[in-house]
Design a protein around this motif. Structure first.
Motif, short mmCIF file in Angstrom:
data_model
loop_
_atom_site.label_atom_id
_atom_site.label_comp_id
_atom_site.label_asym_id
_atom_site.label_seq_id
_atom_site.Cartn_x
_atom_site.Cartn_y
_atom_site.Cartn_z
N TRP A 184 0.84 -1.21 0.00
CA TRP A 184 0.00 0.00 0.00
C TRP A 184 0.87 1.26 0.00
O TRP A 184 1.89 1.32 0.69
N GLU A 185 0.46 2.20 -0.81
CA GLU A 185 1.03 3.55 -0.77
C GLU A 185 -0.10 4.51 -0.44
O GLU A 185 -1.26 4.25 -0.74
N HIS A 186 0.24 5.62 0.17
CA HIS A 186 -0.80 6.57 0.56
C HIS A 186 -1.58 7.11 -0.63
O HIS A 186 -2.72 7.58 -0.47
N SER A 187 -1.00 7.03 -1.82
CA SER A 187 -1.70 7.51 -3.01
C SER A 187 -2.76 6.51 -3.49
O SER A 187 -3.60 6.85 -4.32
N HIS A 188 -2.71 5.27 -2.98
CA HIS A 188 -3.67 4.24 -3.40
C HIS A 188 -5.03 4.47 -2.76
O HIS A 188 -5.14 4.77 -1.57
N THR A 189 -6.08 4.30 -3.54
CA THR A 189 -7.44 4.32 -3.01
C THR A 189 -7.70 3.00 -2.29
O THR A 189 -7.38 1.92 -2.80
N LEU A 190 -8.27 3.08 -1.10
CA LEU A 190 -8.57 1.88 -0.32
C LEU A 190 -10.00 1.42 -0.57
O LEU A 190 -10.88 2.22 -0.88
N VAL A 191 -10.21 0.12 -0.42
CA VAL A 191 -11.52 -0.48 -0.66
C VAL A 191 -11.89 -1.32 0.56
O VAL A 191 -11.03 -1.69 1.36
N PRO A 192 -13.18 -1.65 0.75
CA PRO A 192 -13.57 -2.52 1.86
C PRO A 192 -12.90 -3.89 1.74
O PRO A 192 -12.92 -4.50 0.68
N VAL A 193 -12.29 -4.36 2.85
CA VAL A 193 -11.56 -5.63 2.81
C VAL A 193 -11.94 -6.55 3.97
O VAL A 193 -11.19 -7.44 4.33
N GLY A 194 -13.13 -6.35 4.53
CA GLY A 194 -13.60 -7.21 5.60
C GLY A 194 -13.40 -6.63 6.97
O GLY A 194 -12.54 -5.77 7.20
N PHE A 195 -14.20 -7.10 7.92
CA PHE A 195 -14.13 -6.71 9.32
C PHE A 195 -14.37 -5.21 9.50
O PHE A 195 -13.91 -4.60 10.46
N GLY A 196 -15.05 -4.59 8.53
CA GLY A 196 -15.38 -3.17 8.65
C GLY A 196 -14.26 -2.22 8.34
O GLY A 196 -14.38 -1.00 8.54
N THR A 197 -13.14 -2.74 7.84
CA THR A 197 -11.99 -1.88 7.59
C THR A 197 -11.72 -1.76 6.09
O THR A 197 -12.40 -2.37 5.26
N LEU A 198 -10.72 -0.97 5.76
CA LEU A 198 -10.34 -0.71 4.36
C LEU A 198 -8.91 -1.18 4.13
O LEU A 198 -8.09 -1.23 5.04
N GLY A 199 -8.62 -1.50 2.86
CA GLY A 199 -7.28 -1.92 2.50
C GLY A 199 -7.08 -1.85 1.00
O GLY A 199 -7.97 -1.44 0.25
N PRO A 200 -5.91 -2.26 0.51
CA PRO A 200 -5.62 -2.23 -0.93
C PRO A 200 -6.47 -3.24 -1.69
O PRO A 200 -6.86 -4.28 -1.15
N ASP A 201 -6.73 -2.92 -2.95
CA ASP A 201 -7.54 -3.83 -3.77
C ASP A 201 -6.69 -5.00 -4.27
O ASP A 201 -5.48 -5.08 -4.03
N ALA A 202 -7.34 -5.91 -5.00
CA ALA A 202 -6.68 -7.14 -5.42
C ALA A 202 -5.59 -6.92 -6.46
O ALA A 202 -4.82 -7.85 -6.75
N ASP A 203 -5.49 -5.72 -7.03
CA ASP A 203 -4.42 -5.43 -7.99
C ASP A 203 -3.07 -5.22 -7.30
O ASP A 203 -2.03 -5.22 -7.97
N GLN A 204 -3.09 -5.01 -5.98
CA GLN A 204 -1.85 -4.74 -5.25
C GLN A 204 -1.22 -6.06 -4.81
O GLN A 204 -1.91 -7.00 -4.42
#
Length: 200
Positions: free
Chosen positions: A89-109
């Motif tokens: 993850w880089e701060h420039s990346h848009t985060l997406v829902p990744v479970g448990f109510g939190t956000l994270g990088p998408d599957a392209d990362q």
């Protein structure tokens, strides 16, 4: 064993209640305090943090400092109810829902193996015991890494108010090497060697 589980649940609930009672001003100041007191030197290392939810201590300012140092950042992602991995993850990346109510990088990362894991928690003890949220995501993920021969350093990130008395551990509980609070970094006896490469 049932008594140990019951005790952990009680300590978890007490610590989370104290965390939820903290003022929004204190939460904001605590987040900045992590960055201001940055204890790590992680240039060229892969560091996993987390996207804060609810009243969790937000490591956002800290991760910006780590990124400026030259760290490769990662965030945890749940692939299913049992499986957690870390994605770059880089701060420039848009985060997406990744479970448990939190956000994270998408599957392209790309998936990565962190050298240092900064983990949220419900509670911690003076012996480096960690109480998570009861789902076992970090314990399972770290156990799998250990089995493959990879042993990242594990540091809990929490408010000082989340410390609880020592409790009876369960076989799957993985201890913390250290805990980072607004008061600074506390290195536990079992974490001296693991954290030495990351300290200034």
């Amino acid at each position: 064993m049932a008594l140990a589980i019951s005790n952990k649940q009680s300590l978890r609930e007490q610590a989370l209640a104290r965390r939820d009672d903290l003022s929004s001003d204190l939460l904001a100041r605590a987040s900045q305090a992590l960055a201001d007191g940055l204890p790590f030197h992680v240039a060229g290392k892969t560091v996993s943090a987390y996207h804060a939810i609810g009243s969790e201590l937000d490591p956002g300012a800290l991760t910006q400092c780590l990124e400026r140092q030259g760290a490769v950042l990662a965030l945890p992602v749940l692939l299913d109810r049992e499986t957690m991995v870390f994605r770059r993850w880089e701060h420039s990346h848009t985060l997406v829902p990744v479970g448990f109510g939190t956000l994270g990088p998408d599957a392209d990362q790309a998936e990565v193996l962190p050298d240092l894991v900064l983990a949220p928690l419900a509670a911690f003890t003076s012996a480096g015991q960690r109480i998570g949220y009861g789902k076992g995501h970090y314990d399972r993920c770290l156990a799998k890494m250990h089995a493959s021969g990879h042993h990242p350093a594990l540091v809990g990130v929490a408010y000082d108010q989340q410390e609880v008395p020592v409790f009876e551990v369960e076989p799957h509980d993985i201890p913390l090497d250290g805990v980072l609070t607004p008061s600074g970094l506390r290195v536990f006896d079992q974490g001296q060697d693991a954290l030495l490469p990351f300290l200034r």
